[in-house]
Scaffold this motif. Structure first.
Motif, short mmCIF file in Angstrom:
data_model
loop_
_atom_site.label_atom_id
_atom_site.label_comp_id
_atom_site.label_asym_id
_atom_site.label_seq_id
_atom_site.Cartn_x
_atom_site.Cartn_y
_atom_site.Cartn_z
N ASP A 187 0.12 15.70 -5.93
CA ASP A 187 -0.65 14.39 -5.09
C ASP A 187 -2.04 14.22 -6.10
O ASP A 187 -2.48 15.13 -6.71
CB ASP A 187 -1.15 14.79 -3.83
CG ASP A 187 0.19 15.07 -2.91
OD1 ASP A 187 0.80 13.92 -2.25
OD2 ASP A 187 0.74 16.29 -2.74
N TYR A 196 -5.62 12.05 -5.15
CA TYR A 196 -6.26 11.45 -4.47
C TYR A 196 -7.33 10.53 -4.93
O TYR A 196 -8.14 11.14 -5.82
CB TYR A 196 -6.88 12.44 -3.24
CG TYR A 196 -5.67 13.17 -2.61
CD1 TYR A 196 -5.57 12.49 -1.32
CD2 TYR A 196 -5.30 14.29 -2.97
CE1 TYR A 196 -4.64 13.38 -0.30
CE2 TYR A 196 -4.23 15.03 -2.34
CZ TYR A 196 -3.79 14.44 -0.90
OH TYR A 196 -2.98 15.05 -0.17
N LYS A 241 -3.10 5.56 -12.26
CA LYS A 241 -1.71 5.63 -12.06
C LYS A 241 -0.78 5.01 -13.27
O LYS A 241 0.26 5.97 -13.31
CB LYS A 241 -1.20 4.74 -10.86
CG LYS A 241 -0.01 4.82 -10.34
CD LYS A 241 -0.17 3.85 -8.91
CE LYS A 241 1.54 4.03 -8.30
NZ LYS A 241 1.62 3.36 -7.12
N GLU A 255 2.36 11.87 -5.70
CA GLU A 255 2.00 10.82 -4.75
C GLU A 255 0.78 10.46 -4.69
O GLU A 255 0.05 11.09 -5.15
CB GLU A 255 2.42 11.09 -2.98
CG GLU A 255 3.59 11.57 -2.71
CD GLU A 255 4.61 10.30 -2.73
OE1 GLU A 255 4.07 9.20 -2.48
OE2 GLU A 255 5.84 10.46 -2.84
N TRP A 272 -2.79 8.75 -3.25
CA TRP A 272 -3.55 8.55 -1.86
C TRP A 272 -4.89 7.70 -2.21
O TRP A 272 -5.38 8.18 -3.34
CB TRP A 272 -3.78 9.66 -1.20
CG TRP A 272 -2.38 10.53 -0.98
CD1 TRP A 272 -1.70 11.45 -1.81
CD2 TRP A 272 -1.56 10.45 0.10
NE1 TRP A 272 -0.77 11.77 -1.38
CE2 TRP A 272 -0.71 11.15 -0.13
CE3 TRP A 272 -1.77 9.71 1.30
CZ2 TRP A 272 0.55 11.28 0.78
CZ3 TRP A 272 -0.66 9.88 2.26
CH2 TRP A 272 0.62 10.47 1.99
N THR A 273 -5.24 7.06 -1.33
CA THR A 273 -6.68 6.46 -1.50
C THR A 273 -7.42 6.90 -0.24
O THR A 273 -6.58 6.82 0.91
CB THR A 273 -6.61 5.04 -1.55
OG1 THR A 273 -7.90 4.45 -2.09
CG2 THR A 273 -6.15 4.01 -0.93
N HIS A 322 -4.52 7.38 2.75
CA HIS A 322 -3.19 6.03 2.80
C HIS A 322 -2.71 6.36 1.60
O HIS A 322 -3.42 6.25 0.33
CB HIS A 322 -3.99 4.73 3.43
CG HIS A 322 -4.83 4.75 4.33
ND1 HIS A 322 -4.65 4.79 5.58
CD2 HIS A 322 -6.18 4.71 4.44
CE1 HIS A 322 -5.55 5.09 6.18
NE2 HIS A 322 -6.63 4.84 5.59
N ARG A 323 -1.44 6.31 1.82
CA ARG A 323 -0.70 6.09 0.20
C ARG A 323 -1.16 5.03 -0.39
O ARG A 323 -1.41 3.62 0.11
CB ARG A 323 0.94 5.89 0.48
CG ARG A 323 1.54 7.29 1.09
CD ARG A 323 2.97 7.26 1.04
NE ARG A 323 3.56 8.23 1.75
CZ ARG A 323 4.17 9.25 1.10
NH1 ARG A 323 4.38 9.26 0.06
NH2 ARG A 323 4.71 10.21 1.86
N TYR A 324 -1.19 4.98 -1.47
CA TYR A 324 -1.80 4.06 -2.65
C TYR A 324 -0.70 3.54 -3.49
O TYR A 324 0.24 4.52 -3.98
CB TYR A 324 -2.71 4.44 -3.66
CG TYR A 324 -3.36 3.44 -4.64
CD1 TYR A 324 -4.18 2.53 -4.13
CD2 TYR A 324 -2.73 3.57 -5.93
CE1 TYR A 324 -4.73 1.59 -5.04
CE2 TYR A 324 -3.10 2.40 -6.77
CZ TYR A 324 -4.04 1.64 -6.26
OH TYR A 324 -4.64 0.78 -7.04
N LYS A 325 -0.15 2.39 -3.16
CA LYS A 325 1.11 1.82 -3.86
C LYS A 325 0.82 1.27 -5.32
O LYS A 325 0.37 0.24 -5.77
CB LYS A 325 1.82 0.78 -2.97
CG LYS A 325 1.95 1.19 -1.52
CD LYS A 325 3.34 2.06 -1.54
CE LYS A 325 3.50 2.42 -0.14
NZ LYS A 325 4.94 2.96 -0.13
#
Length: 106
Positions: free
Chosen positions: A60, A62, A76, A87, A89-90, A103-106
């Motif tokens: 992960d 963050y 990314k 994964e 996250w932001t 929250h998941r960062y796309k």
């Protein structure tokens, strides 16, 4: 960097810290203590410039509350060039409580 508040212990995270002088420090410690067995667990795979990690060792990433979106996108993009599939996250600040939300960062 080396300590963490008890409030965050549920995160069950690991922190990797790379010391470019690790080999020298190990040798100095062995000379002082004469105890090589004590240090076997401290050996890190590296080439004196980079810490070597296996493909599954970064799970992960963050991003902080104030990190600009263009920095997130660049990180990314760079990570996707390598072997890791973490994964992303932001963080945001909760409107209701004194805490950060992720929250998941796309």
């Amino acid at each position: 960097m080396l300590s963490k508040s008890k409030t965050w212990e549920y995160e069950n995270e690991y922190r990797s810290i790379f010391n470019p002088n690790h080999e020298r420090d190990i040798k100095s410690h062995i000379e002082l203590t004469q105890n090589i067995d004590l240090l076997k667990g401290l050996e890190l795979k590296h080439d004196c410039e980079c810490l070597s990690l296996e493909e599954d060792e970064i799970t992960d990433i963050y991003f902080g509350v104030n990190m600009p979106d263009e920095h997130k996108k660049e990180i990314k993009r760079q990570v996707k060039k390598g072997p890791f599939t973490p994964e992303f996250w932001t963080a945001s600040i909760s409107d209701k409580d004194y805490k950060m939300l992720f929250h998941r960062y796309k």
